[in-house]
Design a protein around this motif. Structure first.
Motif, PDB file in Angstrom:
ATOM      1  N   VAL A  23      28.941  36.760  44.437  1.00 40.20           N
ATOM      2  CA  VAL A  23      28.963  36.537  42.929  1.00 40.20           C
ATOM      3  C   VAL A  23      27.660  36.321  42.193  1.00 40.20           C
ATOM      4  O   VAL A  23      27.195  35.138  42.609  1.00 40.20           O
ATOM      5  N   GLU A  24      26.938  37.137  41.530  1.00 41.87           N
ATOM      6  CA  GLU A  24      25.918  36.521  40.805  1.00 41.87           C
ATOM      7  C   GLU A  24      26.459  36.082  39.550  1.00 41.87           C
ATOM      8  O   GLU A  24      27.029  36.769  38.548  1.00 41.87           O
ATOM      9  N   GLU A  25      25.882  34.748  39.240  1.00 38.70           N
ATOM     10  CA  GLU A  25      26.387  34.235  37.891  1.00 38.70           C
ATOM     11  C   GLU A  25      25.585  33.098  37.337  1.00 38.70           C
ATOM     12  O   GLU A  25      24.623  32.899  37.881  1.00 38.70           O
ATOM     13  N   HIS A  26      25.804  33.011  36.078  1.00 39.23           N
ATOM     14  CA  HIS A  26      25.264  31.924  35.398  1.00 39.23           C
ATOM     15  C   HIS A  26      25.953  30.630  35.572  1.00 39.23           C
ATOM     16  O   HIS A  26      27.026  30.468  35.820  1.00 39.23           O
ATOM     17  N   PHE A  90      37.905  30.571  52.881  1.00 38.06           N
ATOM     18  CA  PHE A  90      38.745  31.288  53.757  1.00 38.06           C
ATOM     19  C   PHE A  90      37.658  32.617  53.946  1.00 38.06           C
ATOM     20  O   PHE A  90      37.244  33.106  53.121  1.00 38.06           O
ATOM     21  N   LEU A  91      38.361  33.200  54.885  1.00 39.14           N
ATOM     22  CA  LEU A  91      37.807  34.467  55.681  1.00 39.14           C
ATOM     23  C   LEU A  91      38.831  35.370  54.817  1.00 39.14           C
ATOM     24  O   LEU A  91      39.994  35.439  55.099  1.00 39.14           O
ATOM     25  N   ALA A  92      38.194  36.518  54.338  1.00 37.52           N
ATOM     26  CA  ALA A  92      39.175  37.633  53.582  1.00 37.52           C
ATOM     27  C   ALA A  92      38.724  38.722  53.667  1.00 37.52           C
ATOM     28  O   ALA A  92      37.336  39.281  54.087  1.00 37.52           O
ATOM     29  N   GLN A  93      39.456  39.747  53.771  1.00 42.14           N
ATOM     30  CA  GLN A  93      39.150  41.291  53.585  1.00 42.14           C
ATOM     31  C   GLN A  93      39.528  41.918  52.308  1.00 42.14           C
ATOM     32  O   GLN A  93      40.241  41.822  51.881  1.00 42.14           O
ATOM     33  N   SER A  94      38.472  42.796  51.985  1.00 39.59           N
ATOM     34  CA  SER A  94      38.830  43.652  50.690  1.00 39.59           C
ATOM     35  C   SER A  94      39.726  44.671  50.800  1.00 39.59           C
ATOM     36  O   SER A  94      39.340  45.521  51.688  1.00 39.59           O
ATOM     37  N   LEU A  95      41.077  44.771  50.048  1.00 40.27           N
ATOM     38  CA  LEU A  95      41.827  45.942  50.450  1.00 40.27           C
ATOM     39  C   LEU A  95      41.651  46.750  49.152  1.00 40.27           C
ATOM     40  O   LEU A  95      41.860  47.997  49.647  1.00 40.27           O
ATOM     41  N   HIS A  96      41.009  46.740  48.224  1.00 40.35           N
ATOM     42  CA  HIS A  96      40.883  47.494  47.055  1.00 40.35           C
ATOM     43  C   HIS A  96      39.830  46.898  46.196  1.00 40.35           C
ATOM     44  O   HIS A  96      39.687  45.856  45.897  1.00 40.35           O
ATOM     45  N   HIS A  97      39.047  47.720  45.333  1.00 38.48           N
ATOM     46  CA  HIS A  97      38.076  47.344  44.433  1.00 38.48           C
ATOM     47  C   HIS A  97      38.137  48.036  43.288  1.00 38.48           C
ATOM     48  O   HIS A  97      38.542  49.198  43.233  1.00 38.48           O
ATOM     49  N   ASN A  98      38.434  47.371  42.296  1.00 34.51           N
ATOM     50  CA  ASN A  98      38.451  47.793  40.916  1.00 34.51           C
ATOM     51  C   ASN A  98      37.343  47.798  40.155  1.00 34.51           C
ATOM     52  O   ASN A  98      36.992  46.657  39.554  1.00 34.51           O
ATOM     53  N   PRO A  99      36.419  48.789  40.291  1.00 37.68           N
ATOM     54  CA  PRO A  99      35.229  48.729  39.361  1.00 37.68           C
ATOM     55  C   PRO A  99      35.045  48.545  37.862  1.00 37.68           C
ATOM     56  O   PRO A  99      33.940  48.252  37.391  1.00 37.68           O
ATOM     57  N   THR A 100      36.270  48.807  37.061  1.00 37.33           N
ATOM     58  CA  THR A 100      36.166  48.590  35.940  1.00 37.33           C
ATOM     59  C   THR A 100      36.834  47.173  35.402  1.00 37.33           C
ATOM     60  O   THR A 100      37.033  47.002  34.398  1.00 37.33           O
ATOM     61  N   ALA A 101      37.184  46.448  36.304  1.00 42.77           N
ATOM     62  CA  ALA A 101      37.866  45.155  36.299  1.00 42.77           C
ATOM     63  C   ALA A 101      37.042  44.133  35.377  1.00 42.77           C
ATOM     64  O   ALA A 101      35.651  44.289  35.396  1.00 42.77           O
ATOM     65  N   GLU A 102      37.507  43.636  34.348  1.00 39.88           N
ATOM     66  CA  GLU A 102      36.752  42.569  33.461  1.00 39.88           C
ATOM     67  C   GLU A 102      36.696  41.273  33.909  1.00 39.88           C
ATOM     68  O   GLU A 102      37.568  40.747  34.661  1.00 39.88           O
ATOM     69  N   LEU A 103      35.264  40.773  34.521  1.00 37.37           N
ATOM     70  CA  LEU A 103      35.079  39.705  35.313  1.00 37.37           C
ATOM     71  C   LEU A 103      35.127  38.478  34.417  1.00 37.37           C
ATOM     72  O   LEU A 103      34.688  38.621  33.292  1.00 37.37           O
ATOM     73  N   ASP A 104      35.029  37.474  35.006  1.00 35.54           N
ATOM     74  CA  ASP A 104      35.061  35.950  34.391  1.00 35.54           C
ATOM     75  C   ASP A 104      33.979  35.749  33.595  1.00 35.54           C
ATOM     76  O   ASP A 104      32.775  36.601  33.972  1.00 35.54           O
ATOM     77  N   THR A 105      34.104  35.151  32.409  1.00 39.54           N
ATOM     78  CA  THR A 105      32.748  34.670  31.708  1.00 39.54           C
ATOM     79  C   THR A 105      31.759  33.900  32.674  1.00 39.54           C
ATOM     80  O   THR A 105      32.084  33.350  33.377  1.00 39.54           O
ATOM     81  N   GLY A 106      30.333  34.485  32.312  1.00 38.56           N
ATOM     82  CA  GLY A 106      29.382  34.042  33.258  1.00 38.56           C
ATOM     83  C   GLY A 106      29.020  34.963  34.259  1.00 38.56           C
ATOM     84  O   GLY A 106      28.009  34.584  35.028  1.00 38.56           O
ATOM     85  N   ILE A 107      29.818  35.583  34.832  1.00 37.12           N
ATOM     86  CA  ILE A 107      29.509  36.456  35.924  1.00 37.12           C
ATOM     87  C   ILE A 107      28.893  37.730  35.603  1.00 37.12           C
ATOM     88  O   ILE A 107      29.188  38.608  34.602  1.00 37.12           O
ATOM     89  N   VAL A 108      27.673  37.909  36.349  1.00 36.98           N
ATOM     90  CA  VAL A 108      26.901  39.020  36.068  1.00 36.98           C
ATOM     91  C   VAL A 108      27.275  40.150  36.846  1.00 36.98           C
ATOM     92  O   VAL A 108      27.466  41.350  36.309  1.00 36.98           O
ATOM     93  N   GLY A 109      27.871  39.982  38.151  1.00 42.96           N
ATOM     94  CA  GLY A 109      28.506  41.093  38.906  1.00 42.96           C
ATOM     95  C   GLY A 109      28.647  40.715  40.432  1.00 42.96           C
ATOM     96  O   GLY A 109      28.220  39.514  40.728  1.00 42.96           O
ATOM     97  N   ALA A 110      29.127  41.359  41.144  1.00 40.46           N
ATOM     98  CA  ALA A 110      29.356  41.154  42.496  1.00 40.46           C
ATOM     99  C   ALA A 110      28.265  42.216  43.396  1.00 40.46           C
ATOM    100  O   ALA A 110      27.812  42.853  42.867  1.00 40.46           O
ATOM    101  N   VAL A 111      27.678  41.328  44.197  1.00 42.72           N
ATOM    102  CA  VAL A 111      26.938  41.947  45.082  1.00 42.72           C
ATOM    103  C   VAL A 111      26.944  41.752  46.809  1.00 42.72           C
ATOM    104  O   VAL A 111      27.262  40.588  47.080  1.00 42.72           O
ATOM    105  N   TRP A 112      26.455  43.038  47.415  1.00 40.95           N
ATOM    106  CA  TRP A 112      26.743  42.785  49.051  1.00 40.95           C
ATOM    107  C   TRP A 112      25.404  42.488  49.509  1.00 40.95           C
ATOM    108  O   TRP A 112      24.393  43.255  49.136  1.00 40.95           O
ATOM    109  N   MET A 113      25.176  41.358  50.243  1.00 37.17           N
ATOM    110  CA  MET A 113      24.170  41.085  50.770  1.00 37.17           C
ATOM    111  C   MET A 113      24.336  40.567  52.368  1.00 37.17           C
ATOM    112  O   MET A 113      25.276  39.862  52.463  1.00 37.17           O
TER     113      MET A 113
END
Length: 161
Positions: A23-26, A90-113
């Protein structure tokens, strides 16, 4: 003098094709954005696993399943010596991604690196972010049965009275 405070937090390490979900965040007190695992505080009445699933969804739009406990980490930030974070990761697996989900305040976005890409940014929110990825890459994991979360039931509550 401020009293010492413990903060119970959760985080998820989600890996896909050699990359990790960040998560890229302020964050308060930092002028640039930072990278963190999806993470946050446990809310009242919530189990650690429920909190991890919720925080990941709120910060990334990814619905996840929790596979294992990666580790329990502690951190006292140098700028806040009166607080210590107890992080259940925790180790987790992504089951589904909602690209239009409203993210928490302060979150710029999700990034895979990759870990190397994260290190190149020099913007990990804390040393725990790097340590968790290193532990995941080393194959560290513990069964979820290691975490016992007692749920109150009417029978047990009546015994407490």
């Amino acid at each position: 003098m401020t009293a010492w405070t413990a903060h119970v937090t959760v985080a998820t390490v989600v890996e896909k094709d050699g990359k990790f979900l960040f998560v890229e965040e302020h964050t308060a007190g930092v002028t640039h954005t930072v990278f963190n695992q999806p993470a946050g505080h446990v809310e009242s009445g919530e189990t650690l696993i429920e909190a991890a699933i919720r925080e990941t969804m709120e910060e990334t739009g990814h619905e996840v399943s929790i596979d294992a406990l990666l580790g329990i980490y502690t951190y006292t930030p140098p700028m806040f010596p009166d607080r210590t974070y107890y992080r259940f990761c925790f180790l987790a697996q992504s089951l589904h991604h909602n690209p239009t989900a409203e993210l928490d305040t302060g979150i710029v976005g999700a990034v895979w690196m990759t870990l190397d890409e994260l290190l190149e940014t020099a913007r990990a929110r804390s040393p725990l972010v790097i340590k968790a990825v290193q532990d995941a890459l080393a194959g560290q994991k513990y069964p979820l049965s290691l975490v016992y979360e007692h749920q109150n039931s009417p029978l047990i509550s009546s015994l407490d009275a």
